[in-house]
Design an enzyme around this catalytic site. Structure first.
Site, PDB file in Angstrom:
ATOM      1  N   SER A 557     -60.397  18.067  57.317  1.00 55.54           N
ATOM      2  CA  SER A 557     -61.077  16.892  56.775  1.00 55.54           C
ATOM      3  C   SER A 557     -60.947  15.725  57.739  1.00 55.54           C
ATOM      4  O   SER A 557     -59.970  15.623  58.496  1.00 55.54           O
ATOM      5  CB  SER A 557     -60.482  16.508  55.418  1.00 55.54           C
ATOM      6  OG  SER A 557     -60.982  15.259  54.981  1.00 55.54           O
ATOM      7  N   TYR A 570     -53.509  14.192  49.645  1.00 56.75           N
ATOM      8  CA  TYR A 570     -54.635  14.907  50.251  1.00 56.75           C
ATOM      9  C   TYR A 570     -54.653  14.702  51.763  1.00 56.75           C
ATOM     10  O   TYR A 570     -54.772  15.657  52.540  1.00 56.75           O
ATOM     11  CB  TYR A 570     -55.947  14.410  49.640  1.00 56.75           C
ATOM     12  CG  TYR A 570     -57.179  15.140  50.141  1.00 56.75           C
ATOM     13  CD1 TYR A 570     -57.515  16.388  49.639  1.00 56.75           C
ATOM     14  CD2 TYR A 570     -58.017  14.565  51.105  1.00 56.75           C
ATOM     15  CE1 TYR A 570     -58.644  17.054  50.080  1.00 56.75           C
ATOM     16  CE2 TYR A 570     -59.145  15.224  51.559  1.00 56.75           C
ATOM     17  CZ  TYR A 570     -59.460  16.468  51.044  1.00 56.75           C
ATOM     18  OH  TYR A 570     -60.574  17.122  51.489  1.00 56.75           O
TER      19      TYR A 570
END
Length: 680
Positions: A557, A570
């Site tokens: 990501s 995250y």
């Protein structure tokens, strides 16, 4: 394309019925025809035509487009220009001058058989029972005993124009005959109507079945040998999964192959019997069989429960011997006009107590090769039950395997797609980015294990991707070592191995530091950091056993590089994944395994993570309506474009499709341009 008319409709219906029952013929084997009249569009007068299944295709799924339409007056004139058996291959080109109209399938080598036989309807089939008689040492005598004067023996001859002449002569000389057994090959039947022809075909097949059952001796393969008895199912499947990557790597020495495994009762019983080494060494006989299975299989000659390391070492020895023997076979029979040797690896590998591995350029080809060898086992059983199995001579097998017409057919095959023969396992593949990746990989020719915690959705996606020859569903919780190992076992049993892992499974919770619980942290790290580690470790085990290199791709990501608000768990786990890419690229490069990553951002539409609550949380952080979140992300990028799941899939394909063969340790941003996330 052949016109749809009552004659072709009846032909297609007959073909479908015959092709639907594997007792009648093997997949893509045999051909059917019908003769009749049609209106000539030029003269308006009636013209006699023959419609016949063309080259390729399968009787069970035959369509009008799979038929060739030919003028009978021209077909019947061909014997007048026939140059003799030494030049019979030249007659294949002559069929093109007999075609009626445009479109349709190319005429097959068996066209002469159908066109020259004086019957309105003809079936040529490869039933196990008929081939058993055709491959028995005293097949001619047994055929007469089984059928009397209603079915005539035709000695072995390679398919072609002369065989068509032979069968035509046999029918003319035997007015009571309804068909013939073709030595070493199969059967042909005929009739005045489509119904009569089908009835005659089934009569030959079922009568031969009954004859073999009634006359056959028990245990034609000999007694069971204790050391070759089937292992218990769970042990057997685990052993097969351990051997599959090794065997696939060996079978891919010359060119990469996809694998198929079966441990059917037929295979296990054959391999448990005393006579299986002798019979396997004789090879298959029917041309359709050995063109798919090669001249003979590789057979492991150890006890079923031999230590795994010993079995692997022996397989490697036997593979070297197989390759040397295959090259010797080629050199014994090749001349200056023979095509180059295509490859010396086995297509069939038999492991007593475990089962059969079969290989091909795609999953369907590998599966069908295994099905053909099961046909061959049935043929051997029937022949041994009433006589002894006596396949055609090795030199005749070579003449067909390296036939120029067969070579020309191979040259006409379309170029393989970029990911053909590659097997992928994609985690989190039942929705969103994972599904888009699975779809792209299948579209480019790969086989895919759709791995997801949601088993029902995984099954649905696998079905939509084309079913078991393209994709299989694998239920897995990536945080579980046991389930990850089981998922890879299922993948290698389905396709022979794994070449490409995509670590895509993920989850996200957007919370400030003080609201992030230890459970939040552990859950996200368990799925993404731990899950990727476990999957990559298992993939590396399979890939190193194969010895074929491979690819591991992490869907990381932008958040693994860019520090955003309310995102500690995250962002940290994505940074963990990003560094796993670098660490594994450094460690696995020596095995030819490339490890790369993709850093998406703002994939809202179609994303499982965003639909699961992440979208609402991020929208609240940024103060925009959730339905506008994709547009919001797009406007903060340099390109002002929204990122979709298929864009991430494109990056995975670029990394694995071959053009970046010398790239490892790379992260590709798929974020439409986020300057703060530029890699430095």
């Amino acid at each position: 394309m052949a016109d749809r008319n009552p004659q072709t409709e009846a032909l297609l219906e007959r073909s479908h019925r015959l092709g639907a029952d594997p007792r009648n013929t093997n997949y893509a084997g045999g051909n059917t025809s019908a003769k009749g009249t049609a209106t000539d569009p030029v003269t308006g007068s009636d013209i006699e035509l023959m419609w016949v299944k063309g080259s390729g295709g399968d009787l069970g799924t035959l369509t009008a487009g799979g038929l060739a339409a030919l003028r009978l007056d021209r077909l019947r004139a061909l014997p007048g220009v026939y140059p003799g058996v030494e030049r019979e291959d030249e007659m294949v080109a002559a069929f093109d001058f007999c075609l009626h109209g445009r479109g349709g399938a190319a005429p097959s080598i068996d066209t002469a058989m159908h066109g020259l036989v004086d019957a309105a309807h003809v079936d040529h089939l490869h039933p196990d029972s008929g081939i058993a008689l055709a491959c028995a040492a005293d097949g001619e005598k047994l055929t007469a005993e089984c059928f009397g004067d209603t079915v005539v023996w035709v000695p072995w001859r390679r398919p072609g124009f002369q065989l068509g002449l032979d069968i035509a002569a046999v029918k003319e000389a035997n007015p009571l005959a309804v068909g013939c057994v073709l030595g070493g090959h199969g059967i042909t039947a005929w009739g005045d109507t489509s119904e009569e022809c089908e009835r005659n075909s089934l009569h030959i097949i079922r009568t031969a079945e009954a004859f073999l059952a009634e006359r056959g001796r028990p245990e034609p393969f000999g007694p069971v040998r204790e050391e070759w008895k089937p292992l218990p199912e769970a042990v057997r499947r685990e052993r097969a999964a351990a051997l599959a990557p090794v065997v696939r790597g060996l079978a891919s020495t010359d060119r990469a192959q996809v694998g198929h495994f079966t441990d059917s009762d037929t295979v296990l019983d054959f391999l448990s019997r005393r006579e299986h080494p002798r019979l396997a060494a004789l090879g298959t006989s029917c041309p359709d069989h050995f063109l798919r299975t090669k001249v003979r299989p590789l057979v492991l000659d150890l006890a079923a429960d031999a230590p795994l390391e010993e079995a692997v070492a022996r397989l490697r020895e036997l593979h070297e011997e197989y390759r040397a023997e295959y090259r010797a076979y080629y050199e014994r029979h090749a001349d200056e006009d023979s095509p180059a040797m295509r490859g010396a690896d086995p297509a069939i590998v038999l492991v007593p107590g475990v089962g059969m591995f079969s290989f091909g350029k795609e999953k369907q080809t590998a599966r069908v090769a295994g099905e053909f060898y099961v046909n061959a086992i049935n043929v051997m059983r029937g022949a041994e039950a009433v006589s002894s199995y006596a396949p055609i001579e090795e030199s005749e097998k070579f003449r067909i395997e390296y036939w120029e017409l067969e070579e020309a057919k191979l040259r006409r095959m379309p170029a393989p797609r970029p990911l053909a023969t590659r097997v992928a396992l994609v985690t989190g593949a039942a929705s969103g980015i994972g599904r888009a990746i699975a779809e792209r990989l299948v579209a480019e020719g790969a086989c895919v294990a759709v791995a997801d915690r949601d088993a029902s959705n995984a099954e649905r996606v696998a079905g939509e991707l084309g079913g078991a020859d393209k994709a299989v569903a694998v239920a897995v919780d990536v945080t579980s070592e046991e389930q990850i190992a089981a998922a890879f076992r299922e993948a290698v049993l389905a396709f022979g191995g794994v070449d490409l892992l995509v670590n895509n499974a993920g989850i996200s919770l957007s919370r400030p530091l003080l609201e992030t619980t230890a459970e939040d942290w552990d859950r996200q790290h368990g799925i993404m950091a731990r899950g990727s580690f476990l999957a990559s470790r298992e993939a590396a085990r399979v890939m190193t056993a194969q010895g074929m290199g491979g690819d591991i791709v992490y869907i990381a990501s932008k958040n693994g590089v860019f520090a955003g608000p309310d995102n500690i768990a995250y962002g940290a786990t994505k940074a963990d994944q990003a560094h796993q890419v670098r660490l594994l690229a450094a460690e696995l490069g020596g095995h030819g395994i490339r490890v790369n990553g993709v850093n998406p951002d703002g994939v809202v539409r179609g994303s499982g993570i965003f639909a699961g609550g992440w979208g609402a949380q991020r929208a609240a952080v940024y103060g925009v309506p959730e339905e506008k979140l994709g547009e919001f992300y797009a406007q903060r990028t340099l390109l002002k474009r929204e990122v979709l799941p298929e864009h991430v899939a494109n990056a995975v394909y670029v990394l694995t499709g071959g053009d970046l063969s010398h790239t490892t340790g790379l992260h590709i941003p798929v974020d439409a341009g986020v300057a703060a996330a530029f890699l430095r």
